[in-house]
Design a protein around this motif. Structure first.
Motif, mmCIF file in Angstrom:
data_model
loop_
_atom_site.group_PDB
_atom_site.id
_atom_site.type_symbol
_atom_site.label_atom_id
_atom_site.label_comp_id
_atom_site.label_asym_id
_atom_site.label_seq_id
_atom_site.Cartn_x
_atom_site.Cartn_y
_atom_site.Cartn_z
ATOM 1 N N LEU A 161 -2.874 -26.146 9.183
ATOM 2 C CA LEU A 161 -2.832 -26.668 7.828
ATOM 3 C C LEU A 161 -2.643 -28.183 7.799
ATOM 4 C CD1 LEU A 161 -0.645 -23.964 6.045
ATOM 5 C CD2 LEU A 161 -3.138 -24.151 6.112
ATOM 6 N N ARG A 162 -2.612 -28.816 8.942
ATOM 7 C CA ARG A 162 -2.481 -30.263 8.976
ATOM 8 C C ARG A 162 -3.762 -30.903 8.418
ATOM 9 N NH1 ARG A 162 -0.080 -30.662 15.136
ATOM 10 N NH2 ARG A 162 1.984 -29.787 14.701
ATOM 11 N N GLY A 163 -3.591 -31.719 7.412
ATOM 12 C CA GLY A 163 -4.740 -32.340 6.772
ATOM 13 C C GLY A 163 -5.520 -31.406 5.871
ATOM 14 N N VAL A 164 -4.922 -30.273 5.487
ATOM 15 C CA VAL A 164 -5.650 -29.227 4.763
ATOM 16 C C VAL A 164 -6.128 -29.686 3.387
ATOM 17 C CG1 VAL A 164 -3.596 -28.180 3.704
ATOM 18 C CG2 VAL A 164 -5.584 -26.750 4.213
ATOM 19 N N ARG A 165 -5.470 -30.639 2.786
ATOM 20 C CA ARG A 165 -5.869 -31.077 1.442
ATOM 21 C C ARG A 165 -7.275 -31.680 1.437
ATOM 22 N NH1 ARG A 165 -2.129 -36.530 0.665
ATOM 23 N NH2 ARG A 165 -3.128 -37.763 2.315
ATOM 24 N N ASP A 166 -7.769 -32.131 2.609
ATOM 25 C CA ASP A 166 -9.058 -32.803 2.697
ATOM 26 C C ASP A 166 -10.162 -31.907 3.241
ATOM 27 O OD1 ASP A 166 -7.827 -35.223 1.856
ATOM 28 O OD2 ASP A 166 -7.184 -35.606 3.925
ATOM 29 N N THR A 167 -9.931 -30.590 3.341
ATOM 30 C CA THR A 167 -10.885 -29.740 4.065
ATOM 31 C C THR A 167 -11.443 -28.597 3.224
ATOM 32 O OG1 THR A 167 -9.087 -28.372 4.964
ATOM 33 C CG2 THR A 167 -9.785 -30.266 6.266
ATOM 34 N N ALA A 168 -11.499 -28.764 1.888
ATOM 35 C CA ALA A 168 -12.107 -27.728 1.040
ATOM 36 C C ALA A 168 -13.586 -27.567 1.416
ATOM 37 C CB ALA A 168 -11.973 -28.123 -0.427
ATOM 38 N N PRO A 169 -14.151 -26.341 1.241
ATOM 39 C CA PRO A 169 -13.526 -25.110 0.748
ATOM 40 C C PRO A 169 -12.739 -24.422 1.863
ATOM 41 C CG PRO A 169 -15.804 -24.691 1.264
ATOM 42 C CD PRO A 169 -15.594 -26.160 1.507
ATOM 43 N N GLY B 245 -22.351 -34.258 13.403
ATOM 44 C CA GLY B 245 -21.879 -34.653 12.089
ATOM 45 C C GLY B 245 -22.576 -33.952 10.938
ATOM 46 N N ARG B 246 -23.651 -33.215 11.194
ATOM 47 C CA ARG B 246 -24.290 -32.453 10.120
ATOM 48 C C ARG B 246 -23.340 -31.385 9.593
ATOM 49 N NH1 ARG B 246 -29.865 -30.169 12.143
ATOM 50 N NH2 ARG B 246 -29.784 -29.313 10.027
ATOM 51 N N CYS B 247 -22.560 -30.788 10.452
ATOM 52 C CA CYS B 247 -21.577 -29.777 10.048
ATOM 53 C C CYS B 247 -20.169 -30.374 9.961
ATOM 54 C CB CYS B 247 -21.573 -28.613 11.028
ATOM 55 S SG CYS B 247 -23.158 -27.781 11.246
ATOM 56 N N HIS B 248 -19.853 -31.246 10.907
ATOM 57 C CA HIS B 248 -18.521 -31.858 10.986
ATOM 58 C C HIS B 248 -18.660 -33.319 10.562
ATOM 59 C CE1 HIS B 248 -16.844 -28.339 13.051
ATOM 60 N NE2 HIS B 248 -17.958 -28.319 13.774
ATOM 61 N N THR B 249 -18.666 -33.526 9.245
ATOM 62 C CA THR B 249 -18.978 -34.833 8.678
ATOM 63 C C THR B 249 -17.721 -35.680 8.537
ATOM 64 O OG1 THR B 249 -20.784 -33.794 7.450
ATOM 65 C CG2 THR B 249 -20.097 -35.994 6.749
ATOM 66 N N SER B 250 -17.786 -36.914 9.004
ATOM 67 C CA SER B 250 -16.682 -37.862 8.859
ATOM 68 C C SER B 250 -16.464 -38.173 7.367
ATOM 69 C CB SER B 250 -17.034 -39.146 9.620
ATOM 70 O OG SER B 250 -16.053 -40.128 9.458
ATOM 71 N N PRO B 251 -15.224 -38.445 6.918
ATOM 72 C CA PRO B 251 -14.011 -38.652 7.721
ATOM 73 C C PRO B 251 -13.185 -37.395 7.970
ATOM 74 C CG PRO B 251 -13.572 -39.251 5.459
ATOM 75 C CD PRO B 251 -15.024 -38.861 5.494
ATOM 76 N N SER B 252 -13.470 -36.301 7.224
ATOM 77 C CA SER B 252 -12.675 -35.084 7.412
ATOM 78 C C SER B 252 -13.209 -34.244 8.565
ATOM 79 C CB SER B 252 -12.656 -34.250 6.136
ATOM 80 O OG SER B 252 -13.973 -33.847 5.791
ATOM 81 N N LEU C 9 -21.110 -10.718 10.901
ATOM 82 C CA LEU C 9 -21.183 -11.976 10.175
ATOM 83 C C LEU C 9 -21.427 -13.121 11.158
ATOM 84 C CD1 LEU C 9 -18.236 -11.590 7.630
ATOM 85 C CD2 LEU C 9 -20.650 -11.072 7.288
ATOM 86 N N ASP C 10 -22.356 -13.997 10.810
ATOM 87 C CA ASP C 10 -22.692 -15.073 11.730
ATOM 88 C C ASP C 10 -22.690 -16.454 11.067
ATOM 89 O OD1 ASP C 10 -24.950 -14.913 10.200
ATOM 90 O OD2 ASP C 10 -26.279 -14.257 11.809
ATOM 91 N N ARG C 11 -22.256 -16.525 9.820
ATOM 92 C CA ARG C 11 -22.207 -17.804 9.127
ATOM 93 C C ARG C 11 -20.747 -18.144 8.827
ATOM 94 N NH1 ARG C 11 -27.082 -19.662 7.586
ATOM 95 N NH2 ARG C 11 -26.106 -21.186 6.178
ATOM 96 N N PHE C 12 -20.350 -19.341 9.264
ATOM 97 C CA PHE C 12 -18.968 -19.761 9.128
ATOM 98 C C PHE C 12 -18.893 -21.170 8.575
ATOM 99 C CE2 PHE C 12 -19.159 -16.850 12.784
ATOM 100 C CZ PHE C 12 -18.313 -15.853 12.335
ATOM 101 N N ASN C 13 -17.816 -21.427 7.833
ATOM 102 C CA ASN C 13 -17.526 -22.780 7.374
ATOM 103 C C ASN C 13 -16.857 -23.529 8.518
ATOM 104 O OD1 ASN C 13 -15.080 -24.529 5.786
ATOM 105 N ND2 ASN C 13 -17.175 -24.861 5.139
ATOM 106 N N PRO C 14 -17.348 -24.716 8.875
ATOM 107 C CA PRO C 14 -16.802 -25.405 10.056
ATOM 108 C C PRO C 14 -15.390 -25.920 9.826
ATOM 109 C CG PRO C 14 -18.379 -26.811 8.920
ATOM 110 C CD PRO C 14 -18.453 -25.466 8.253
ATOM 111 N N PRO C 15 -14.449 -25.570 10.684
ATOM 112 C CA PRO C 15 -13.104 -26.143 10.556
ATOM 113 C C PRO C 15 -13.135 -27.630 10.895
ATOM 114 C CG PRO C 15 -13.273 -24.851 12.556
ATOM 115 C CD PRO C 15 -14.546 -24.631 11.809
ATOM 116 N N SER C 16 -12.170 -28.356 10.363
ATOM 117 C CA SER C 16 -12.088 -29.783 10.642
ATOM 118 C C SER C 16 -11.813 -30.013 12.124
ATOM 119 C CB SER C 16 -10.974 -30.409 9.808
ATOM 120 O OG SER C 16 -10.773 -31.757 10.184
#
Length: 577
Positions: free
Chosen positions: A419-427, A497-504, A521-528
């Protein structure tokens, strides 16, 4: 192995303090007591206050604070160095402080600068050795107490995990170090200056370590998630998803690197149906074998002679994290971290709180401070089995897999995210279907914890607290900046960076990353990727135990293998985020 210089500062002596109890500090600063040591020579206890950055001497019979030592900075831990001295680990500024607790002046101390943030320490039973752990740097340093003033004293030992609690074994040579988040245990041979062994037990949140009465066993409080369960009402109700445990293991098994550390273990499940014991923490064993432990998530002290069958439970203050016994063993002194207080409990009959000693001046809490209390409160869950902290240790992660229904399917356990930095990682959630942090909080309490729905104000307070959790920037690996810059170029060339886009270093979409869960299931939201260096398992099911394995074994999003010199550059960049 790097060598760390120690620089001795001048001794600072404050004005003498009168014999009368001192006034508690005024103002808005919360004290946050975190550690306690009884001083039998003075018939008092010394309590470390994390946020106040001080030590206080408490007369537990009179119920008064005698005097204050410090401030020194942000206090991480404290122990007894000698009958005259306490030693304090200060995380900011990184240092060790030796305090003269016998002097007439309350401020007599010496400060030793430390090269990494010390997050814990322990003095051996004979007073000859000191162990200092640095969680973020994954290091333990063991040195002779007599050499504290000498540069380059002792030896630093690298660990494969982030260290948490530590405990000297009865030979005063070997140090047990517990994983700060997961279930690994390391044995350090301080005389040889080396890591002797690393073993694992089915555990996370190892929050208490204590020697048994004859020194033959070590007692640990911890939690354990059962991977085959799911966070249904039934599994939570029967303790099938998470159990709270007091475990003892034989010292001889710990010292033998080839032995099964669980060969002679005894496991006691704490709490019961209808009255669980979320987040067990501090523990000590009385000379007659009675175990005394705090159940931090439900605000209780418990003691038991039968180790699991006759627990007496006494309500104390908010989040009791540490406990010590008076010299006669008849009273327990309980540190209530979120109440800024010390409870004195009589260990007779059913147990009685004799008095509660304030260590700070009460004031109105901010939204984030109220949310902090909710975060550590297991009573938000059904029957009190778990708190938010149970899975997200101190706002990070316990590194375990759990099926919490966030992806809309059953029996698809996913890795608990930090949860570190979680405020910047929606959804939020692995499939990204929870749009806001408020949505995630509501779902976690009612679905994962099977608790009652929160009021809007409670949700708002919890979100306010979660928004304070920042990615740690201290103790980053001291890696060649040229290597990191080269890794950044590789990151860009591979279009990470297409999935893991700066700065988050995340994004709002879901992607097919070539992996499937148990339901296909094979589609996931990329964690920061921020704070990635603090992780010990990677990808949705933790199948990669090292960052290098993500690319070497799993070939994550690679059309061709990385060259031998590309992999260290890419991982160096990722660990620098």
């Amino acid at each position: 192995m790097s060598r760390w210089p120690l620089l001795m500062a001048a001794v600072v002596v404050a004005d003498a303090v009168a014999a009368e109890p001192v006034a508690l500090p005024a103002g808005t600063q919360l004290q946050r007591p975190i550690a306690i040591v009884v001083w039998p020579e003075r018939e008092t206890a010394i309590v470390a206050l994390e946020r106040a950055g001080t030590l206080v001497e408490v007369d537990y019979e009179r119920g008064a604070v005698n005097r204050t030592f410090g401030p020194f900075g942000v206090v991480a831990d404290m122990d007894r160095l000698s009958p005259q001295q306490a030693i304090v680990a200060v995380s900011d500024p990184p240092s060790l402080v030796v305090v003269d607790v016998q002097a007439n002046a309350s401020g007599a101390h010496s400060t030793l600068r430390w090269p990494t943030r010390p997050t814990g320490l322990r003095v051996s039973g004979d007073g000859q050795r000191v162990a200092v752990v640095s969680r973020g740097a994954r290091l333990v340093r063991c040195l002779q107490a007599a050499d504290l003033k000498l540069p380059d004293a002792g030896s630093s030992i690298a660990l494969p995990f982030q260290p948490g609690r530590c405990l000297w074994l009865p030979d005063h040579r070997h140090l047990l170090v517990a994983d700060a988040y997961g279930g690994r245990l390391a044995i350090i041979d301080a005389a040889a200056g080396e890591l002797a062994s690393v073993r694992s037990i089915p555990a996370h949140n190892i929050a208490g370590l204590a020697l048994g009465r004859n020194g033959e066993r070590v007692y640990l409080t911890h939690q354990a998630i059962h991977g085959g369960a799911q966070t249904s009402r039934e599994d939570v109700h029967w303790g099938g998803i998470l159990t709270n445990v007091l475990r003892s293991v034989a010292v001889r098994d710990l010292l033998d690197p080839l032995a099964d550390v669980l060969a002679h273990n005894v496991t006691v499940h704490l709490g019961d149906i209808g009255r669980a014991a979320g987040d067990p923490a501090g523990v000590t064993i009385r000379s007659d074998g009675v175990a005394v432990a705090t159940f931090a998530g439900v605000n209780e002290l418990a003691f038991d002679r039968g180790l699991g069958f006759e627990w007496k439970r006494v309500t104390v203050g908010a989040r009791p994290t540490a406990v010590a016994l008076t010299p006669d063993g008849q009273q327990a002194l309980v540190v209530n971290t979120l109440d800024d207080s010390l409870s004195v409990v009589r260990l007779a009959g059913e147990g009685t709180v004799q008095q509660t000693i304030p260590l700070g001046v009460p004031r109105e809490l901010s939204a984030g401070e109220r949310g902090e209390r909710f975060f550590f409160d297991a009573r938000l869950s059904h029957d009190g089995w778990m708190s938010c902290h149970s899975c997200h240790t101190d706002g990070h992660t316990n590194g375990q897999l759990v099926d919490n229904f966030t992806d809309g399917t059953e029996y698809t356990p996913k890795r608990v995210l930090s949860l570190r930095g979680v405020r910047d990682t929606a959804p939020y959630a692995w499939d990204g279907h929870l749009a806001t942090l408020s949505d995630q909080v509501r779902h976690s309490v009612t679905s994962t914890m099977q608790g009652e729905p929160l009021a809007d104000s409670q949700v708002s307070d919890l979100v306010a607290y979660l928004s304070t959790l920042a990615v740690e920037t201290e103790d980053r690996p001291n890696t060649d900046q040229t290597l990191i810059a080269r890794g950044r170029r590789i990151f860009d060339r591979l279009e990470c960076g297409r999935c893991h886009t700066s700065p988050s270093y995340t994004s709002a979409e879901t992607y097919d990353v070539g992996l499937k869960d148990e339901r296909g299931l094979d589609r996931f939201n990329p964690p920061s990727l921020r704070g990635l260096r603090a992780g010990d398992a990677f990808l949705h099911d933790g199948r990669a135990q090292r960052l290098e394995e993500v690319f070497q074994d799993q070939r994550h999003r690679l059309s061709a293998p990385l060259d031998e010199d590309e992999l260290p550059a890419l991982t160096a960049f990722l660990k620098s985020l």
